[in-house]
Write a protein that holds these residues in place. Structure first.
Motif, mmCIF file in Angstrom:
data_model
loop_
_atom_site.group_PDB
_atom_site.id
_atom_site.type_symbol
_atom_site.label_atom_id
_atom_site.label_comp_id
_atom_site.label_asym_id
_atom_site.label_seq_id
_atom_site.Cartn_x
_atom_site.Cartn_y
_atom_site.Cartn_z
ATOM 1 N N UNK A 91 -39.392 -26.332 17.644
ATOM 2 C CA UNK A 91 -38.437 -27.350 17.206
ATOM 3 C C UNK A 91 -38.226 -27.121 15.713
ATOM 4 N N UNK A 92 -36.990 -26.854 15.329
ATOM 5 C CA UNK A 92 -36.710 -26.368 13.980
ATOM 6 C C UNK A 92 -36.393 -27.465 12.967
ATOM 7 N N UNK A 93 -36.307 -28.712 13.399
ATOM 8 C CA UNK A 93 -35.984 -29.795 12.468
ATOM 9 C C UNK A 93 -36.746 -31.047 12.866
ATOM 10 N N UNK A 128 -30.277 -13.710 19.542
ATOM 11 C CA UNK A 128 -29.465 -12.553 19.178
ATOM 12 C C UNK A 128 -29.361 -12.383 17.670
ATOM 13 N N UNK A 129 -30.291 -12.986 16.952
ATOM 14 C CA UNK A 129 -30.342 -12.872 15.491
ATOM 15 C C UNK A 129 -31.617 -12.161 15.079
ATOM 16 N N UNK A 130 -31.578 -11.564 13.890
ATOM 17 C CA UNK A 130 -32.751 -10.911 13.348
ATOM 18 C C UNK A 130 -33.110 -11.579 12.025
ATOM 19 N N UNK A 131 -34.362 -12.018 11.929
ATOM 20 C CA UNK A 131 -34.873 -12.604 10.687
ATOM 21 C C UNK A 131 -36.391 -12.573 10.766
ATOM 22 N N UNK A 132 -37.043 -12.663 9.635
ATOM 23 C CA UNK A 132 -38.503 -12.605 9.585
ATOM 24 C C UNK A 132 -39.100 -13.902 10.122
ATOM 25 N N UNK A 133 -40.168 -13.757 10.896
ATOM 26 C CA UNK A 133 -40.824 -14.927 11.470
ATOM 27 C C UNK A 133 -42.325 -14.859 11.221
ATOM 28 N N UNK A 134 -42.944 -16.026 11.310
ATOM 29 C CA UNK A 134 -44.394 -16.111 11.258
ATOM 30 C C UNK A 134 -44.933 -15.642 12.611
ATOM 31 N N UNK A 135 -45.836 -14.666 12.598
ATOM 32 C CA UNK A 135 -46.315 -14.092 13.855
ATOM 33 C C UNK A 135 -47.041 -15.119 14.717
ATOM 34 N N UNK A 136 -47.689 -16.076 14.099
ATOM 35 C CA UNK A 136 -48.470 -17.047 14.861
ATOM 36 C C UNK A 136 -47.592 -18.099 15.524
ATOM 37 N N UNK A 140 -39.257 -19.285 11.415
ATOM 38 C CA UNK A 140 -38.757 -18.478 10.295
ATOM 39 C C UNK A 140 -39.732 -18.517 9.125
ATOM 40 N N UNK A 141 -39.997 -17.360 8.552
ATOM 41 C CA UNK A 141 -40.936 -17.307 7.429
ATOM 42 C C UNK A 141 -40.241 -17.473 6.084
ATOM 43 N N UNK A 149 -31.554 -22.839 9.738
ATOM 44 C CA UNK A 149 -31.696 -23.039 11.183
ATOM 45 C C UNK A 149 -31.939 -24.512 11.479
ATOM 46 N N UNK A 150 -32.731 -25.173 10.640
ATOM 47 C CA UNK A 150 -32.951 -26.604 10.819
ATOM 48 C C UNK A 150 -31.660 -27.391 10.708
ATOM 49 N N UNK A 151 -30.819 -27.022 9.748
ATOM 50 C CA UNK A 151 -29.539 -27.714 9.587
ATOM 51 C C UNK A 151 -28.602 -27.395 10.765
#
Length: 227
Positions: A91-93, A128-136, A140-141, A149-151
């Motif tokens: 959940x991003x927001x 279908x997007x590429x961005x850095x993420x937290x592996x755990x 989004x990192x 993304x939250x907005x």
């Protein structure tokens, strides 16, 4: 409607009744468990018993009256779960994010709406997007990407508020239906919930994810930019 965990006093009025009247109660939970609470006789032919709704679901209260006023009465009680959102998805927001985005108090079911919007964007856009993420956590990192993304999720919830539908029910048609003397008609092409505006991505989602300051931090694939 009671909530799970509520303790209520179930009552039954018996008429006629006299000293030969006896009342018993069997409470059947959603899991099939049967409890026999103590039934107390009160004034005016009203019997009562404590009932604890320990599980969400449909409960059955079965009263059995013997003696004067003999009979059996069944009552179904729908019990709501605890008002929380349980989800294994990201959940991003938060509801605070939504309040700030709307510049207004969020709806009471905001947590569920944010979870639904996050799943929708995960499936239709973010996959279908590429961005850095937290592996755990898979979140989004980069702070700017996380905020965007939250907005975008908040924008989707706001869109649902504007169209008055968050599940696509408004897109379900009914063909030709007669109710008494009233005939209703709708094109059969509108029988899918996917036709509803609620199943569309909010225009502001694209605005948030295409913001200039995200250049180099998030890349939108062909399917993600096709809306």
């Amino acid at each position: 409607m009671p909530d799970v965990g509520d303790m209520v006093t179930a009552t039954l009025a018996v008429d006629p009744h006299d000293e030969t009247t006896s009342v018993a109660l069997a409470v059947t939970g959603p899991d099939g468990t049967v409890v026999l609470p103590v039934v107390t006789a009160g004034e005016g032919g009203v019997w009562s018993a404590p009932v604890v709704y320990a599980l969400p679901g449909v409960w059955r209260l079965s009263w059995t009256v013997t003696g004067t006023g003999a009979g059996v009465e069944h009552e179904l009680v729908s019990v709501a779960p605890a008002p929380t959102v349980t989800t294994s998805s990201r959940v991003y927001a938060t509801t605070t994010d939504l309040a700030n985005y709307l510049q207004a108090a969020p709806p009471l079911d905001a947590a569920r709406l944010l979870a639904d919007a996050s799943r929708m964007l995960d499936a239709r856009v973010l996959a279908y997007c590429w961005y850095d993420v937290d592996e755990a956590t898979g979140m989004p990192s980069d702070a700017d990407v996380a905020t965007a993304i939250g907005r975008a999720v908040c924008a989707q919830v706001a869109w649902w508020g504007e169209v008055g539908d968050s599940v696509g029910a408004a897109g379900v048609g009914y063909g030709n239906v007669a109710i008494g003397s009233v005939n209703l008609g709708r094109s059969v092409t509108s029988v899918s919930g996917e036709d509803s505006a609620a199943r569309q991505l909010a225009p502001q989602v694209a605005d948030e994810l295409r913001a200039p300051h995200l250049h180099g931090k998030i890349t939108l694939g062909a399917l993600a930019v096709s809306w």
